[in-house]
Design a protein around this motif. Structure first.
Motif, PDB file in Angstrom:
ATOM      1  N   ALA A 170       1.390   9.667  -5.261  1.00 50.16           N
ATOM      2  CA  ALA A 170       1.859  11.003  -4.875  1.00 50.16           C
ATOM      3  C   ALA A 170       2.873  11.566  -5.864  1.00 50.16           C
ATOM      4  CB  ALA A 170       2.473  10.954  -3.481  1.00 50.16           C
ATOM      5  N   GLY A 171       3.271  10.752  -6.842  1.00 44.59           N
ATOM      6  CA  GLY A 171       4.176  11.250  -7.874  1.00 44.59           C
ATOM      7  C   GLY A 171       5.546  10.626  -7.896  1.00 44.59           C
ATOM      8  N   ALA A 172       5.811   9.624  -7.056  1.00 42.06           N
ATOM      9  CA  ALA A 172       7.129   8.989  -7.040  1.00 42.06           C
ATOM     10  C   ALA A 172       7.325   8.128  -8.280  1.00 42.06           C
ATOM     11  CB  ALA A 172       7.290   8.129  -5.794  1.00 42.06           C
ATOM     12  N   ASP A 173       8.532   8.151  -8.814  1.00 40.60           N
ATOM     13  CA  ASP A 173       8.914   7.245  -9.896  1.00 40.60           C
ATOM     14  C   ASP A 173       9.100   5.861  -9.282  1.00 40.60           C
ATOM     15  OD1 ASP A 173      10.172   5.703 -11.839  1.00 40.60           O
ATOM     16  OD2 ASP A 173      11.735   7.177 -12.272  1.00 40.60           O
ATOM     17  N   PRO A 174       8.346   4.852  -9.693  1.00 41.42           N
ATOM     18  CA  PRO A 174       8.475   3.529  -9.073  1.00 41.42           C
ATOM     19  C   PRO A 174       9.878   2.937  -9.193  1.00 41.42           C
ATOM     20  CG  PRO A 174       7.093   3.435 -11.046  1.00 41.42           C
ATOM     21  CD  PRO A 174       7.287   4.871 -10.728  1.00 41.42           C
ATOM     22  N   ASN A 175      10.647   3.408 -10.169  1.00 33.37           N
ATOM     23  CA  ASN A 175      12.025   2.931 -10.304  1.00 33.37           C
ATOM     24  C   ASN A 175      12.925   3.393  -9.163  1.00 33.37           C
ATOM     25  OD1 ASN A 175      12.383   1.461 -13.002  1.00 33.37           O
ATOM     26  ND2 ASN A 175      11.233   3.285 -13.602  1.00 33.37           N
ATOM     27  N   THR A 176      12.492   4.370  -8.404  1.00 36.46           N
ATOM     28  CA  THR A 176      13.304   4.886  -7.294  1.00 36.46           C
ATOM     29  C   THR A 176      12.872   4.327  -5.944  1.00 36.46           C
ATOM     30  OG1 THR A 176      11.850   6.798  -6.875  1.00 36.46           O
ATOM     31  CG2 THR A 176      13.575   7.064  -8.551  1.00 36.46           C
ATOM     32  N   LEU A 177      11.812   3.538  -5.912  1.00 35.04           N
ATOM     33  CA  LEU A 177      11.275   3.066  -4.640  1.00 35.04           C
ATOM     34  C   LEU A 177      12.062   1.870  -4.114  1.00 35.04           C
ATOM     35  CD1 LEU A 177       7.452   3.253  -5.396  1.00 35.04           C
ATOM     36  CD2 LEU A 177       8.845   4.897  -4.112  1.00 35.04           C
ATOM     37  N   GLN A 178      12.094   1.779  -2.800  1.00 31.27           N
ATOM     38  CA  GLN A 178      12.701   0.627  -2.132  1.00 31.27           C
ATOM     39  C   GLN A 178      11.637  -0.004  -1.256  1.00 31.27           C
ATOM     40  OE1 GLN A 178      16.759   1.133  -0.837  1.00 31.27           O
ATOM     41  NE2 GLN A 178      16.375  -0.006   1.044  1.00 31.27           N
ATOM     42  N   TYR A 179      11.405  -1.292  -1.448  1.00 27.20           N
ATOM     43  CA  TYR A 179      10.368  -2.010  -0.710  1.00 27.20           C
ATOM     44  C   TYR A 179      11.038  -2.953   0.278  1.00 27.20           C
ATOM     45  CZ  TYR A 179       6.900  -5.736   0.068  1.00 27.20           C
ATOM     46  OH  TYR A 179       6.080  -6.684   0.639  1.00 27.20           O
ATOM     47  N   LEU A 187       4.938  -4.917 -10.309  1.00 29.28           N
ATOM     48  CA  LEU A 187       5.426  -3.548 -10.454  1.00 29.28           C
ATOM     49  C   LEU A 187       6.822  -3.535 -11.062  1.00 29.28           C
ATOM     50  CD1 LEU A 187       5.112  -0.503  -9.926  1.00 29.28           C
ATOM     51  CD2 LEU A 187       5.956  -0.908  -7.592  1.00 29.28           C
ATOM     52  N   ALA A 188       7.665  -4.488 -10.651  1.00 21.02           N
ATOM     53  CA  ALA A 188       9.034  -4.534 -11.152  1.00 21.02           C
ATOM     54  C   ALA A 188       9.103  -4.831 -12.641  1.00 21.02           C
ATOM     55  CB  ALA A 188       9.839  -5.568 -10.371  1.00 21.02           C
ATOM     56  N   GLU A 189       8.094  -5.488 -13.192  1.00 15.79           N
ATOM     57  CA  GLU A 189       8.088  -5.731 -14.632  1.00 15.79           C
ATOM     58  C   GLU A 189       8.013  -4.422 -15.404  1.00 15.79           C
ATOM     59  OE1 GLU A 189       5.143  -8.480 -15.869  1.00 15.79           O
ATOM     60  OE2 GLU A 189       5.854 -10.112 -14.583  1.00 15.79           O
ATOM     61  N   GLU A 190       7.278  -3.452 -14.843  1.00 13.97           N
ATOM     62  CA  GLU A 190       7.149  -2.144 -15.480  1.00 13.97           C
ATOM     63  C   GLU A 190       8.213  -1.172 -14.995  1.00 13.97           C
ATOM     64  OE1 GLU A 190       4.962  -1.588 -17.885  1.00 13.97           O
ATOM     65  OE2 GLU A 190       4.225  -3.652 -17.663  1.00 13.97           O
ATOM     66  N   ALA A 191       8.761  -1.429 -13.800  1.00  8.66           N
ATOM     67  CA  ALA A 191       9.746  -0.518 -13.190  1.00  8.66           C
ATOM     68  C   ALA A 191      10.915  -1.348 -12.670  1.00  8.66           C
ATOM     69  CB  ALA A 191       9.098   0.277 -12.062  1.00  8.66           C
ATOM     70  N   THR A 235      13.691  -1.723  -5.968  1.00  6.86           N
ATOM     71  CA  THR A 235      14.544  -2.572  -5.134  1.00  6.86           C
ATOM     72  C   THR A 235      13.691  -3.246  -4.071  1.00  6.86           C
ATOM     73  OG1 THR A 235      16.449  -1.119  -5.449  1.00  6.86           O
ATOM     74  CG2 THR A 235      16.529  -2.635  -3.586  1.00  6.86           C
ATOM     75  N   ILE A 236      13.851  -4.562  -3.938  1.00  6.75           N
ATOM     76  CA  ILE A 236      13.147  -5.313  -2.903  1.00  6.75           C
ATOM     77  C   ILE A 236      14.172  -5.753  -1.864  1.00  6.75           C
ATOM     78  CG2 ILE A 236      11.758  -7.348  -2.368  1.00  6.75           C
ATOM     79  CD1 ILE A 236      10.597  -7.220  -5.159  1.00  6.75           C
ATOM     80  N   THR A 237      13.940  -5.365  -0.619  1.00  8.79           N
ATOM     81  CA  THR A 237      14.813  -5.747   0.485  1.00  8.79           C
ATOM     82  C   THR A 237      14.212  -6.959   1.173  1.00  8.79           C
ATOM     83  OG1 THR A 237      15.443  -3.442   0.810  1.00  8.79           O
ATOM     84  CG2 THR A 237      15.909  -4.953   2.612  1.00  8.79           C
ATOM     85  N   ILE A 238      15.007  -8.021   1.299  1.00 15.68           N
ATOM     86  CA  ILE A 238      14.484  -9.262   1.870  1.00 15.68           C
ATOM     87  C   ILE A 238      15.115  -9.506   3.236  1.00 15.68           C
ATOM     88  CG2 ILE A 238      13.980 -10.268  -0.387  1.00 15.68           C
ATOM     89  CD1 ILE A 238      16.825 -11.792   1.534  1.00 15.68           C
ATOM     90  N   GLY A 278       0.814  -1.208   0.000  1.00 12.52           N
ATOM     91  CA  GLY A 278       0.000   0.000   0.000  1.00 12.52           C
ATOM     92  C   GLY A 278       0.846   1.255   0.000  1.00 12.52           C
ATOM     93  N   GLU A 279       1.976   1.221   0.709  1.00 14.33           N
ATOM     94  CA  GLU A 279       2.880   2.369   0.716  1.00 14.33           C
ATOM     95  C   GLU A 279       3.520   2.564  -0.657  1.00 14.33           C
ATOM     96  OE1 GLU A 279       5.599   1.967   3.970  1.00 14.33           O
ATOM     97  OE2 GLU A 279       4.005   1.913   5.467  1.00 14.33           O
ATOM     98  N   LEU A 280       3.835   1.475  -1.332  1.00 16.48           N
ATOM     99  CA  LEU A 280       4.346   1.594  -2.703  1.00 16.48           C
ATOM    100  C   LEU A 280       3.327   2.305  -3.587  1.00 16.48           C
ATOM    101  CD1 LEU A 280       5.850  -1.985  -3.209  1.00 16.48           C
ATOM    102  CD2 LEU A 280       7.172   0.137  -3.167  1.00 16.48           C
ATOM    103  N   GLN A 281       2.073   1.852  -3.548  1.00 16.48           N
ATOM    104  CA  GLN A 281       1.051   2.436  -4.401  1.00 16.48           C
ATOM    105  C   GLN A 281       0.792   3.882  -4.036  1.00 16.48           C
ATOM    106  OE1 GLN A 281      -0.684   0.956  -7.215  1.00 16.48           O
ATOM    107  NE2 GLN A 281      -0.903   3.184  -7.389  1.00 16.48           N
ATOM    108  N   ARG A 282       0.753   4.187  -2.739  1.00 15.65           N
ATOM    109  CA  ARG A 282       0.488   5.564  -2.330  1.00 15.65           C
ATOM    110  C   ARG A 282       1.641   6.489  -2.720  1.00 15.65           C
ATOM    111  NH1 ARG A 282      -2.205   5.398   3.636  1.00 15.65           N
ATOM    112  NH2 ARG A 282      -2.629   7.593   3.139  1.00 15.65           N
ATOM    113  N   SER A 283       2.856   5.982  -2.682  1.00 19.48           N
ATOM    114  CA  SER A 283       3.998   6.800  -3.114  1.00 19.48           C
ATOM    115  C   SER A 283       3.900   7.105  -4.601  1.00 19.48           C
ATOM    116  CB  SER A 283       5.309   6.072  -2.801  1.00 19.48           C
ATOM    117  OG  SER A 283       5.473   5.884  -1.407  1.00 19.48           O
ATOM    118  N   ILE A 284       3.515   6.101  -5.385  1.00 22.78           N
ATOM    119  CA  ILE A 284       3.346   6.313  -6.829  1.00 22.78           C
ATOM    120  C   ILE A 284       2.223   7.307  -7.083  1.00 22.78           C
ATOM    121  CG2 ILE A 284       2.706   5.181  -8.995  1.00 22.78           C
ATOM    122  CD1 ILE A 284       4.066   2.625  -7.835  1.00 22.78           C
TER     123      ILE A 284
END
Length: 411
Positions: free
Chosen positions: A93-102, A118-122, A126-129, A85-91
């Protein structure tokens, strides 16, 4: 860029315009969240300026309101997210999904489905495990992209045991297992970084323990080959003083200690402040409705409750309090509580406050982080409105819920 010349390191309740706060309560009703977006931008800019060679992200979980996310993006921040949900809300709000860290913590299937899609399009996502299970589940979804490994450094810091994540087995790969996990990630994915988060609410006197955790992260980065990593992320956790006698975080000293603890790194240092950016930018306005003289206390009843702000009940947190209607009255020790039927619904015990009267407006400070985020509808209380201040203007950024909102999902 925000001008920091007139921006103090911390904003106390006394620094707010009390007349304006009373006007906001009158115009928008109470309880009311107020967020100063100019202060949000100042706080981010000040923190980033202390780390000119680092990448400073904003930890969205502190406050995910769209207006706040837009403000930090305007200030130049990228965003770290802890849930889909935070990923979607950031997008949104105008964030470039390529800059997001999950940062995935025991992620439900839906979260991983969303992130992989999302990663297929962006592909820059980065996914932190923090568990090898998450790697297995990502592989099952065909994901082979950017991975950061969350380390459990075995050292927890912060204002309460419930936020000392660095020593909690729930978070991160056990320290000595990181090299083997890094080898696996390099074989199956793209290893781009290491990550750790020791805790939350760290002030200057807690920095030494915090930096012990950062030392271990730096050591592990060099052990697995930091010259092959894009970044080493030492998380957030940097606090603000909630009590009036606490000093603000010494950012210059903090930056010096963090750099020294991380050591020589080829990779970019990354930090994720959340609370520091938004805590003192927000407060709650609440109206006094009851004054009761009891044998052991003067009880002041207000219309905010633990459903509005749960931190005092959950963490025993101290939040400053001010009678903005009459700040110059003689102070009187009072117990301030809300309308929820539990003894936990108390904001302060025996707190000196300018003597409240029915109809006065009390401000509860440092409510900008983990305030609205943890608000609930307990007792069927609709959640409050939220007003944003920016460039001298006020506007509603979250309308007050109605009972219809509370019951809308029922069938």
């Amino acid at each position: 860029m925000t001008d920091l010349a007139d921006s103090p390191a911390v904003r106390r309740l006394a620094d707010w315009d009390h007349g304006r706060l009373e006007g906001l309560a009158d115009e928008y009703d109470t309880p009311l969240y107020v967020m100063d977006l100019d202060r949000v931008k100042e706080n981010y800019t000040r923190f980033a300026a202390a780390f000119p060679d680092a990448e400073v992200m904003y930890a969205a979980k502190a406050h995910t309101g769209k207006a706040v996310l837009e403000a930090v993006l305007e200030a130049g921040a990228d965003i770290e997210c802890a849930a889909w949900g935070e990923l979607q809300r950031s997008i949104d709000a105008g964030a470039d999904p390529n800059t997001l860290q999950y940062t995935a913590v025991n992620p439900p299937d839906h979260d991983l489905d969303y992130a992989a899609d999302l990663a297929e399009e962006a592909p820059g996502l980065t996914i932190t495990i923090g568990a090898t299970d998450t790697l297995d589940r990502l592989a099952e979804r065909g994901y082979d992209g950017r991975i950061a490994i969350r380390i459990n450094p075995g050292i927890g810091t912060g204002h309460h045991e419930k936020v000392a994540t660095g020593a909690d087995a729930k978070f991160g790969i056990p320290y000595e297992r990181v090299p083997e996990v890094a080898d696996r990630v390099r074989e199956e994915f793209e290893l781009v970084g290491l990550h750790a988060h020791a805790g939350s609410g760290v002030l200057t006197e807690g920095l030494e323990e915090h930096c012990r955790a950062i030392e271990r992260v730096g050591e592990m980065a060099r052990r697995v080959g930091d010259d092959e990593l894009e970044f080493v992320d030492v998380g957030g956790g940097y606090g603000v003083p909630y009590r009036e006698d606490e000093e603000p975080l010494d950012l210059e000293r903090t930056a010096e200690m963090v750099r020294e603890a991380a050591g020589e790194l080829e990779a970019t240092l990354k930090l994720e402040p959340g609370r520091y950016v938004v805590a003192d930018a927000g407060l709650i306005l609440s109206e006094v409705n009851t004054i009761k003289e009891a044998p052991d206390a003067t009880v002041v009843g207000v219309d905010a409750s633990l459903a509005t702000l749960i931190r005092p009940a959950m963490f025993g947190s101290y939040h400053p309090m001010l009678n903005v209607s009459a700040p110059d009255r003689d102070s009187h020790p009072v117990t301030v509580g809300g309308p929820v039927c539990t003894s936990a619904d108390v904001f302060a015990h025996d707190r000196p406050v300018a003597r409240p009267e029915r109809g006065d407006i009390l401000a509860i400070g440092n409510a900008g982080s983990y305030g609205y985020e943890l608000a609930s509808q307990f007792h069927s209380q609709p959640r409050p409105a939220e007003v944003a201040l920016e460039n001298g203007q006020s506007r509603v950024v979250r309308r007050r819920e109605s009972l219809e909102d509370v019951t809308r999902v029922e069938q």
